[in-house]
Each structure stands twice: as structure tokens, then as C-alpha cells.
Design a protein around this motif. Sequence first.
Motif, PDB file in Angstrom:
ATOM      1  N   GLY A  80      -5.109  -8.136  -6.659  1.00  0.00           N
ATOM      2  CA  GLY A  80      -3.823  -8.777  -6.711  1.00  0.00           C
ATOM      3  C   GLY A  80      -3.655  -8.393  -4.670  1.00  0.00           C
ATOM      4  N   TYR A  81      -2.246  -8.896  -4.225  1.00  0.00           N
ATOM      5  CA  TYR A  81      -1.821  -8.921  -2.680  1.00  0.00           C
ATOM      6  C   TYR A  81      -1.110  -7.281  -2.636  1.00  0.00           C
ATOM      7  CZ  TYR A  81       0.538  -9.113   1.480  1.00  0.00           C
ATOM      8  OH  TYR A  81       1.342  -8.985   3.149  1.00  0.00           O
ATOM      9  N   TYR A  82      -1.428  -6.521  -1.793  1.00  0.00           N
ATOM     10  CA  TYR A  82      -1.270  -5.466  -0.964  1.00  0.00           C
ATOM     11  C   TYR A  82      -1.046  -5.113   0.301  1.00  0.00           C
ATOM     12  CZ  TYR A  82       0.897  -0.648  -2.703  1.00  0.00           C
ATOM     13  OH  TYR A  82       0.563   0.843  -2.333  1.00  0.00           O
ATOM     14  N   SER A  83      -0.352  -4.584   0.590  1.00  0.00           N
ATOM     15  CA  SER A  83      -0.496  -4.234   2.300  1.00  0.00           C
ATOM     16  C   SER A  83       0.618  -3.429   2.576  1.00  0.00           C
ATOM     17  CB  SER A  83      -0.421  -5.431   2.944  1.00  0.00           C
ATOM     18  OG  SER A  83       0.672  -6.220   3.536  1.00  0.00           O
ATOM     19  N   LEU A  84       0.733  -2.975   3.843  1.00  0.00           N
ATOM     20  CA  LEU A  84       2.053  -2.323   4.062  1.00  0.00           C
ATOM     21  C   LEU A  84       2.855  -2.991   4.423  1.00  0.00           C
ATOM     22  CD1 LEU A  84       0.281   0.228   6.532  1.00  0.00           C
ATOM     23  CD2 LEU A  84       2.011   0.915   5.006  1.00  0.00           C
ATOM     24  N   ILE A  85       2.695  -4.412   4.767  1.00  0.00           N
ATOM     25  CA  ILE A  85       4.228  -5.177   4.151  1.00  0.00           C
ATOM     26  C   ILE A  85       3.978  -6.019   3.439  1.00  0.00           C
ATOM     27  CG2 ILE A  85       4.172  -5.125   7.422  1.00  0.00           C
ATOM     28  CD1 ILE A  85       2.354  -8.468   6.998  1.00  0.00           C
ATOM     29  N   GLY A  86       3.183  -5.372   2.481  1.00  0.00           N
ATOM     30  CA  GLY A  86       3.255  -6.567   0.791  1.00  0.00           C
ATOM     31  C   GLY A  86       3.281  -5.293  -0.189  1.00  0.00           C
ATOM     32  N   ARG A  87       4.514  -4.662  -0.109  1.00  0.00           N
ATOM     33  CA  ARG A  87       4.400  -3.733  -1.119  1.00  0.00           C
ATOM     34  C   ARG A  87       5.002  -3.962  -2.400  1.00  0.00           C
ATOM     35  NH1 ARG A  87       5.565   1.865   2.360  1.00  0.00           N
ATOM     36  NH2 ARG A  87       5.437   2.808  -0.075  1.00  0.00           N
ATOM     37  N   ASP A  88       5.163  -4.975  -3.038  1.00  0.00           N
ATOM     38  CA  ASP A  88       6.052  -5.436  -3.979  1.00  0.00           C
ATOM     39  C   ASP A  88       4.602  -4.754  -5.392  1.00  0.00           C
ATOM     40  OD1 ASP A  88       8.066  -6.334  -2.530  1.00  0.00           O
ATOM     41  OD2 ASP A  88       7.679  -8.364  -2.886  1.00  0.00           O
ATOM     42  N   TYR A  89       3.881  -4.771  -5.176  1.00  0.00           N
ATOM     43  CA  TYR A  89       2.710  -4.633  -5.773  1.00  0.00           C
ATOM     44  C   TYR A  89       3.301  -3.069  -6.845  1.00  0.00           C
ATOM     45  CZ  TYR A  89      -1.236  -2.282  -8.490  1.00  0.00           C
ATOM     46  OH  TYR A  89      -2.203  -1.832  -9.368  1.00  0.00           O
ATOM     47  N   GLU A  90       3.673  -2.395  -5.864  1.00  0.00           N
ATOM     48  CA  GLU A  90       4.372  -0.682  -6.317  1.00  0.00           C
ATOM     49  C   GLU A  90       5.272  -0.695  -7.566  1.00  0.00           C
ATOM     50  OE1 GLU A  90       3.003   0.971  -1.777  1.00  0.00           O
ATOM     51  OE2 GLU A  90       5.267   1.444  -3.051  1.00  0.00           O
ATOM     52  N   TRP A  91       6.431  -2.018  -8.044  1.00  0.00           N
ATOM     53  CA  TRP A  91       7.360  -1.353  -8.100  1.00  0.00           C
ATOM     54  C   TRP A  91       7.249  -2.187  -9.860  1.00  0.00           C
ATOM     55  CZ3 TRP A  91      10.381  -6.538  -5.807  1.00  0.00           C
ATOM     56  CH2 TRP A  91      11.081  -5.656  -4.137  1.00  0.00           C
ATOM     57  N   GLU A  92       6.451  -2.884 -10.202  1.00  0.00           N
ATOM     58  CA  GLU A  92       6.114  -3.290 -11.689  1.00  0.00           C
ATOM     59  C   GLU A  92       4.545  -3.253 -11.857  1.00  0.00           C
ATOM     60  OE1 GLU A  92       6.880  -4.627 -15.682  1.00  0.00           O
ATOM     61  OE2 GLU A  92       8.377  -4.435 -14.258  1.00  0.00           O
ATOM     62  N   LEU A  93       3.244  -3.478 -10.794  1.00  0.00           N
ATOM     63  CA  LEU A  93       1.533  -3.658 -11.582  1.00  0.00           C
ATOM     64  C   LEU A  93       1.814  -2.226 -11.148  1.00  0.00           C
ATOM     65  CD1 LEU A  93       1.553  -6.936  -9.929  1.00  0.00           C
ATOM     66  CD2 LEU A  93       0.937  -6.468 -12.361  1.00  0.00           C
ATOM     67  N   MET A  94       1.768  -1.569 -10.908  1.00  0.00           N
ATOM     68  CA  MET A  94       0.912  -0.304  -9.631  1.00  0.00           C
ATOM     69  C   MET A  94       1.699   0.428 -11.135  1.00  0.00           C
ATOM     70  SD  MET A  94       1.842   2.670  -7.307  1.00  0.00           S
ATOM     71  CE  MET A  94       0.443   1.599  -6.060  1.00  0.00           C
ATOM     72  N   PRO A  95       3.002   0.587 -11.927  1.00  0.00           N
ATOM     73  CA  PRO A  95       3.458   1.741 -13.146  1.00  0.00           C
ATOM     74  C   PRO A  95       2.300   1.000 -14.321  1.00  0.00           C
ATOM     75  CG  PRO A  95       5.090   0.826 -11.855  1.00  0.00           C
ATOM     76  CD  PRO A  95       3.919   0.433 -11.226  1.00  0.00           C
ATOM     77  N   LEU A  96       2.034  -0.099 -13.957  1.00  0.00           N
ATOM     78  CA  LEU A  96       2.100  -0.666 -15.343  1.00  0.00           C
ATOM     79  C   LEU A  96       0.403  -0.540 -15.696  1.00  0.00           C
ATOM     80  CD1 LEU A  96       1.618  -4.219 -17.048  1.00  0.00           C
ATOM     81  CD2 LEU A  96      -0.451  -3.333 -16.930  1.00  0.00           C
ATOM     82  N   GLY A  97      -0.897  -0.199 -14.382  1.00  0.00           N
ATOM     83  CA  GLY A  97      -2.203  -0.643 -14.043  1.00  0.00           C
ATOM     84  C   GLY A  97      -2.320   1.177 -14.354  1.00  0.00           C
ATOM     85  N   LEU A  98      -1.593   2.067 -13.675  1.00  0.00           N
ATOM     86  CA  LEU A  98      -1.659   3.795 -14.057  1.00  0.00           C
ATOM     87  C   LEU A  98      -1.830   3.683 -15.303  1.00  0.00           C
ATOM     88  CD1 LEU A  98       0.235   4.837 -11.472  1.00  0.00           C
ATOM     89  CD2 LEU A  98      -2.432   4.552 -11.655  1.00  0.00           C
ATOM     90  N   ASP A  99      -0.513   3.559 -15.938  1.00  0.00           N
ATOM     91  CA  ASP A  99      -0.643   3.695 -17.848  1.00  0.00           C
ATOM     92  C   ASP A  99      -1.476   2.795 -18.956  1.00  0.00           C
ATOM     93  OD1 ASP A  99       1.554   3.987 -19.969  1.00  0.00           O
ATOM     94  OD2 ASP A  99       0.809   2.411 -20.028  1.00  0.00           O
ATOM     95  N   GLN A 100      -2.076   1.737 -18.411  1.00  0.00           N
ATOM     96  CA  GLN A 100      -2.819   1.150 -19.240  1.00  0.00           C
ATOM     97  C   GLN A 100      -4.325   1.185 -18.383  1.00  0.00           C
ATOM     98  OE1 GLN A 100      -2.092  -0.651 -22.147  1.00  0.00           O
ATOM     99  NE2 GLN A 100      -0.116   0.593 -22.174  1.00  0.00           N
ATOM    100  N   GLY A 101      -4.713   1.352 -17.549  1.00  0.00           N
ATOM    101  CA  GLY A 101      -6.397   1.432 -17.409  1.00  0.00           C
ATOM    102  C   GLY A 101      -6.797   0.701 -16.502  1.00  0.00           C
TER     103      GLY A 101
END
Length: 341
Positions: free
Chosen positions: A185-206
Motif C-alpha cells: 500500500g501507499y504510505y509516506s510522510l505526506i500520505g499517512r491515511d494507511y495508519e487510520w484503518e489498515l495499520m491497526p487491521l494489519g497488526l491485529d491480523q498479522g
Amino acid sequence: MEHRQLGRSGLQVPVLSLGTGTFGTSGDFFGKWGDTDVGQAIRLVDICLESGLNLFDTANVYSQGGSEEVLGQAIKGRRDKVLISTKATFQMGDGVNTVGSSRFHLIEACEASLKRLGTDHIDLYFMHGFDALTPVDETLRALDDLITAGKIRYIGCSNFSGWHVMKSLATSEKHGLARYVIYQGYYSLIGRDYEWELMPLGLDQGVGLMVWSPLGWGRLTGKIRRGQASKEGRIASGGAQGGPKVDDDYLYGVVDALDSVAAETGKTVAQVALNWLLQRPGVSNIVIGARNEEQLRQNLGAVGWNLTKQQVATLDAASARDRAYPYWHQLDFANRNPLPV
């Protein structure tokens, strides 16, 4: 080169991989990223392997197969030394069934990629986007069959919404099918939307993260600064067309912070931006790009050192953005709904 686990799988991958969107000579959209030929690609692969980077990322739609063909030639005779990731789903050809994640298309797409890459297996196979017209279990059963047949080793998804990923993981669990172990996925210092939903999901689901466009579609290379237009690179060539829009004041604020940290560390702006990502939760790998040897060597310099906590905090503050609902509301319930840090 540091290695990390690929999500909840047993595969170890280098923290950097080389994206080969510049490989090939197509004049289409991807041609604006670069036109690396076989000779140049061989040299880039040589440098990568010398540094310990052995994962190469491509997709069938990059230059309509041209990237896979050039990569296949560049790794010829040393397939046992490299890992390959490629993707399917997007349009390949004029037929109504040459797009999507149906069993029909995926099997044909996989066979075609194997032929272009000159290999008998793909180490990591991504669904390049979510296909809402194909039942999720059809897609996953087809991928599971390709794994059983030895054509692919691991599967991942890219550009899915959070619920797309979760529905797919639940389907895999319900039917005992191979599961997505990595999200690209797209993730950068000027594109941090990944942190809102997808990061918690990834951490929870491995599900690990493989970052694409870590330099914000070329905006964090150090070539763009306040009052200074870019004269070369991806932005100037039109390669950022279709990418996310970024407010100028916000961009310049982030670049100012990067400049400050770069001065403290003696590193380049791009190296600082990449190192920040390597310290984010759940990141397994960052896909770096390079038009030439100089760019590649500079990007490789993002590893082997770490930003301090204060430097990370400086970059965090400069790049923070207001969240959309319900994510801003969840910030007030962090004691029961902890957020990644």
C-alpha cells in the motif's frame, strides 16, 4: 541488510526491495517513470544483490508486461538468489475476461507472468486491486490452487479497503484457504491515511505492509522545496499523474522538517523519509525505485542507522493531518481502543 518476517508467514525478506516500474521501454504511463533496458537492469540487480537486497517487485501491467520481461532477463542464471513479487487483476488485453480476479483470468495471468519472468514460480503474488464482481472465495480458491500447483508461494493484496482485506481473511479462515500475508500500500510522510484503518487491521491480523511510493510520488526526494519547482524526476516528467493531491503548504512544511533532520543526521532528505517508514509499526518492506545507479545507491543508504526518537517526533508532528470520521472520534477512546504508535 536487515531482514523482517513477511507478515504472519515464515518467509524472511529484506527491508528494502527494488520496484521495477521503470523497467521496459513502453511509452505509456509507466514509460514516464523510466525506460530501463536489459543492460541497465542487470547492473541495478548487481548492485542490489551486492547490498543484500534480493527482492524485486513488478506487475503484469507495468509497460504491459515489459517490466516482467526485462526483470526476467536481468535475473537470468541467478533465479535461486532472488525473490520475485508480481501482481495481477488490472486490464491485460482487450477481452472482457482479461481483467479482474476471476479464476479464468488469474490462471491465465499467472501463466503469462511466469513465461515473461522466465521462471517456474512466483514467490509473492499480489491482487493489484479488489474485484467486487468476482466472489471472494473464487479468487482465493484460484490462488490456493496455484499455491498447491507450485506456481506461487505466498499471496498478498494491494490497494484494498480495510473491509476488503478483512472479508478476504475471514473467507480464507472459513474455507481453509491460503490467506493474504502482506498488504502492498501507499504510505509516506505526506500520505499517512494507511495508519487510520489498515495499520491497526494489519497488526491485529498479522498482515505485514510492503510500502509503495514511499517518497510520496517523488515529492520527498529533496528536489522539491518551497519556492523551487522540480526540474527533473518523476513529477517533472508527468509520472505523478493520477497520484494523490498534496497541498503545497503542507508539503513544504514536511520538507522543511526533513531538511532539518537531514542536516542533523548527515543523510539525504530521501534517506530520512525512508528511515522514518522503517520505524513504523507493521512495516515488513519498502519498495524503492531508481532510474539509475546513483538513485539506487542513495536509497540503499536509508538502512543501517536509525532516527532518534526526537527526530521521529519532529517528522510525526510536521506530517500530522486531521483524521476523517470515525477515526478522529476514536482518538478520544484510546484507553480502550489503543492506536499504533
